[in-house]
Design a protein around this motif. Structure first.
Motif, PDB file in Angstrom:
ATOM      1  N   VAL A  57       5.954  13.887  -1.721  1.00  0.00           N
ATOM      2  CA  VAL A  57       6.524  14.208  -2.939  1.00  0.00           C
ATOM      3  C   VAL A  57       6.555  15.786  -2.491  1.00  0.00           C
ATOM      4  O   VAL A  57       5.576  16.569  -2.485  1.00  0.00           O
ATOM      5  CB  VAL A  57       5.495  14.232  -4.095  1.00  0.00           C
ATOM      6  N   HIS A  58       7.668  16.306  -2.335  1.00  0.00           N
ATOM      7  CA  HIS A  58       7.914  17.696  -2.166  1.00  0.00           C
ATOM      8  C   HIS A  58       7.936  18.557  -3.496  1.00  0.00           C
ATOM      9  O   HIS A  58       8.892  18.487  -4.138  1.00  0.00           O
ATOM     10  CB  HIS A  58       9.270  18.065  -1.480  1.00  0.00           C
ATOM     11  N   THR A  59       6.766  19.313  -3.627  1.00  0.00           N
ATOM     12  CA  THR A  59       6.786  20.033  -4.681  1.00  0.00           C
ATOM     13  C   THR A  59       6.680  21.683  -4.401  1.00  0.00           C
ATOM     14  O   THR A  59       5.680  22.103  -3.468  1.00  0.00           O
ATOM     15  CB  THR A  59       5.377  19.857  -5.437  1.00  0.00           C
TER      16      THR A  59
ATOM     17  N   VAL B 288       0.970  -0.946  -0.023  1.00  0.00           N
ATOM     18  CA  VAL B 288      -0.107   0.047   0.051  1.00  0.00           C
ATOM     19  C   VAL B 288       1.009   1.061   0.235  1.00  0.00           C
ATOM     20  O   VAL B 288       1.752   1.418   0.773  1.00  0.00           O
ATOM     21  CB  VAL B 288      -1.127  -0.059   1.198  1.00  0.00           C
ATOM     22  N   VAL B 289       0.603   1.945  -0.895  1.00  0.00           N
ATOM     23  CA  VAL B 289       1.605   3.347  -1.035  1.00  0.00           C
ATOM     24  C   VAL B 289       0.686   4.453  -0.561  1.00  0.00           C
ATOM     25  O   VAL B 289      -0.563   4.889  -1.099  1.00  0.00           O
ATOM     26  CB  VAL B 289       2.063   3.512  -2.530  1.00  0.00           C
ATOM     27  N   LEU B 290       1.368   5.576   0.405  1.00  0.00           N
ATOM     28  CA  LEU B 290       0.475   6.830   0.670  1.00  0.00           C
ATOM     29  C   LEU B 290       1.459   7.805   0.027  1.00  0.00           C
ATOM     30  O   LEU B 290       2.849   7.866   0.111  1.00  0.00           O
ATOM     31  CB  LEU B 290       0.689   6.788   2.220  1.00  0.00           C
ATOM     32  N   ILE B 291       0.960   8.575  -0.957  1.00  0.00           N
ATOM     33  CA  ILE B 291       1.538   9.581  -1.441  1.00  0.00           C
ATOM     34  C   ILE B 291       1.275  10.981  -0.650  1.00  0.00           C
ATOM     35  O   ILE B 291       0.215  11.266  -0.689  1.00  0.00           O
ATOM     36  CB  ILE B 291       1.444   9.754  -2.920  1.00  0.00           C
ATOM     37  N   ASP B 292       2.429  11.617  -0.330  1.00  0.00           N
ATOM     38  CA  ASP B 292       2.003  12.879   0.309  1.00  0.00           C
ATOM     39  C   ASP B 292       2.513  14.079  -0.313  1.00  0.00           C
ATOM     40  O   ASP B 292       3.873  14.189  -0.398  1.00  0.00           O
ATOM     41  CB  ASP B 292       2.326  12.780   1.795  1.00  0.00           C
ATOM     42  N   PHE B 293       1.655  14.781  -0.984  1.00  0.00           N
ATOM     43  CA  PHE B 293       2.107  15.997  -1.699  1.00  0.00           C
ATOM     44  C   PHE B 293       2.341  17.074  -0.645  1.00  0.00           C
ATOM     45  O   PHE B 293       1.410  17.513  -0.073  1.00  0.00           O
ATOM     46  CB  PHE B 293       1.432  16.659  -2.839  1.00  0.00           C
ATOM     47  N   TRP B 294       3.434  17.803  -0.693  1.00  0.00           N
ATOM     48  CA  TRP B 294       3.828  18.542   0.420  1.00  0.00           C
ATOM     49  C   TRP B 294       4.968  19.753   0.129  1.00  0.00           C
ATOM     50  O   TRP B 294       5.431  19.901  -0.819  1.00  0.00           O
ATOM     51  CB  TRP B 294       4.005  18.163   1.931  1.00  0.00           C
TER      52      TRP B 294
ATOM     53  N   GLN C 190      11.766  14.856  -4.559  1.00  0.00           N
ATOM     54  CA  GLN C 190      11.847  16.171  -4.692  1.00  0.00           C
ATOM     55  C   GLN C 190      11.390  16.743  -6.316  1.00  0.00           C
ATOM     56  O   GLN C 190      12.177  16.104  -7.232  1.00  0.00           O
ATOM     57  CB  GLN C 190      13.551  16.595  -4.553  1.00  0.00           C
ATOM     58  N   ASP C 191      10.205  17.102  -6.158  1.00  0.00           N
ATOM     59  CA  ASP C 191       9.497  17.274  -7.863  1.00  0.00           C
ATOM     60  C   ASP C 191       9.527  18.739  -7.873  1.00  0.00           C
ATOM     61  O   ASP C 191       8.394  19.576  -8.089  1.00  0.00           O
ATOM     62  CB  ASP C 191       8.147  16.633  -7.335  1.00  0.00           C
ATOM     63  N   ASN C 192      10.820  19.396  -8.180  1.00  0.00           N
ATOM     64  CA  ASN C 192      10.775  20.765  -8.577  1.00  0.00           C
ATOM     65  C   ASN C 192      10.213  21.083  -9.889  1.00  0.00           C
ATOM     66  O   ASN C 192       9.596  22.283 -10.122  1.00  0.00           O
ATOM     67  CB  ASN C 192      12.294  21.121  -8.578  1.00  0.00           C
ATOM     68  N   SER C 193      10.074  20.078 -10.697  1.00  0.00           N
ATOM     69  CA  SER C 193       9.431  20.371 -12.070  1.00  0.00           C
ATOM     70  C   SER C 193       7.890  20.092 -12.343  1.00  0.00           C
ATOM     71  O   SER C 193       7.408  20.408 -13.136  1.00  0.00           O
ATOM     72  CB  SER C 193      10.127  19.682 -13.128  1.00  0.00           C
ATOM     73  N   TYR C 194       7.282  19.767 -10.997  1.00  0.00           N
ATOM     74  CA  TYR C 194       6.033  19.500 -11.054  1.00  0.00           C
ATOM     75  C   TYR C 194       5.390  18.202 -11.847  1.00  0.00           C
ATOM     76  O   TYR C 194       4.172  18.191 -12.291  1.00  0.00           O
ATOM     77  CB  TYR C 194       5.096  20.780 -11.365  1.00  0.00           C
ATOM     78  N   ALA C 195       6.481  17.429 -12.383  1.00  0.00           N
ATOM     79  CA  ALA C 195       6.086  16.324 -13.319  1.00  0.00           C
ATOM     80  C   ALA C 195       4.963  15.426 -12.567  1.00  0.00           C
ATOM     81  O   ALA C 195       4.134  14.827 -13.248  1.00  0.00           O
ATOM     82  CB  ALA C 195       7.260  15.793 -13.813  1.00  0.00           C
ATOM     83  N   THR C 196       5.532  14.814 -11.506  1.00  0.00           N
ATOM     84  CA  THR C 196       4.623  14.024 -10.638  1.00  0.00           C
ATOM     85  C   THR C 196       3.446  14.485 -10.192  1.00  0.00           C
ATOM     86  O   THR C 196       2.279  14.129 -10.277  1.00  0.00           O
ATOM     87  CB  THR C 196       5.536  13.286  -9.370  1.00  0.00           C
TER      88      THR C 196
END
Length: 178
Positions: free
Chosen positions: A99-101, A62-68, A128-134
């Motif tokens: 996912v640090h955006t 189970v995967v928890l994705i947290d955009f923060w 580290q999602d600096n390009s907002y791709a994820t």
């Protein structure tokens, strides 16, 4: 007649940009969304606290994705719950990925993100999602945003903003039990 939920959703859509924080709580339960296959992590500049992860390798977990982002007060307010879930369930099959955006240019600095991770005591993987791709791959529009992905790799739950901690944890438990 427009429902309260429809009004909130319309207000959220009106102010939602890649740079908009969520000041209210929105979410859906497994009953509310049609499961879709979780996208791969895309455009990740740096992985912190982990080797690079691939969604395809998480089958059976189970995967928890947290955009923060580390300057978002809403993200900081909900971070203790995310950290708690990681600690409680990491040995039971939960993979937690922050996912640090960045909202601001200085948040793109790996040094600053690493410093925030240390200061905040984050032990789970951080992409580290600096390009907002994820961010774009998930069609995300809010900080914080949680997505739960089942053992088959499908997004079955999401929540935007603070709150719904008990509901989210119960969903994690149910997904792990499947």
């Amino acid at each position: 007649m427009t429902s309260r939920r429809q009004l909130i959703a319309a207000a959220a859509a009106a102010c939602a940009t890649p740079y908009a924080s969520a000041f209210f709580s929105l979410g859906s339960s497994p009953r509310d969304i049609s499961p879709t296959v979780a996208p791969e992590f895309a455009g990740i500049e740096k992985w912190l606290n982990s080797a690079p992860l691939r969604m395809a390798d998480q089958q059976g977990k189970v995967v928890l994705i947290d955009f923060w982002t580390y300057t978002c007060i809403n993200c900081l307010n909900h971070l203790p719950a995310v950290k708690s879930w990681h600690e409680k369930y990491k040995d039971k099959g939960l993979v937690t990925v922050g996912v640090h955006t960045p909202e601001f240019a200085y948040e793109k600095s790996t040094k600053n993100v690493r410093s925030a991770i240390e200061r905040l005591g984050i032990q789970h993987a951080v992409a580290q999602d600096n390009s907002y791709a994820t961010w774009r791959a998930f069609n995300n529009r809010y900080w914080p945003a949680i997505y739960l992905i089942d053992k088959k790799g499908k997004i079955v739950y999401n929540h935007f903003g603070e709150g719904r901690y008990q509901e989210t944890e119960k969903t994690i438990q149910a997904l792990l039990a499947q």
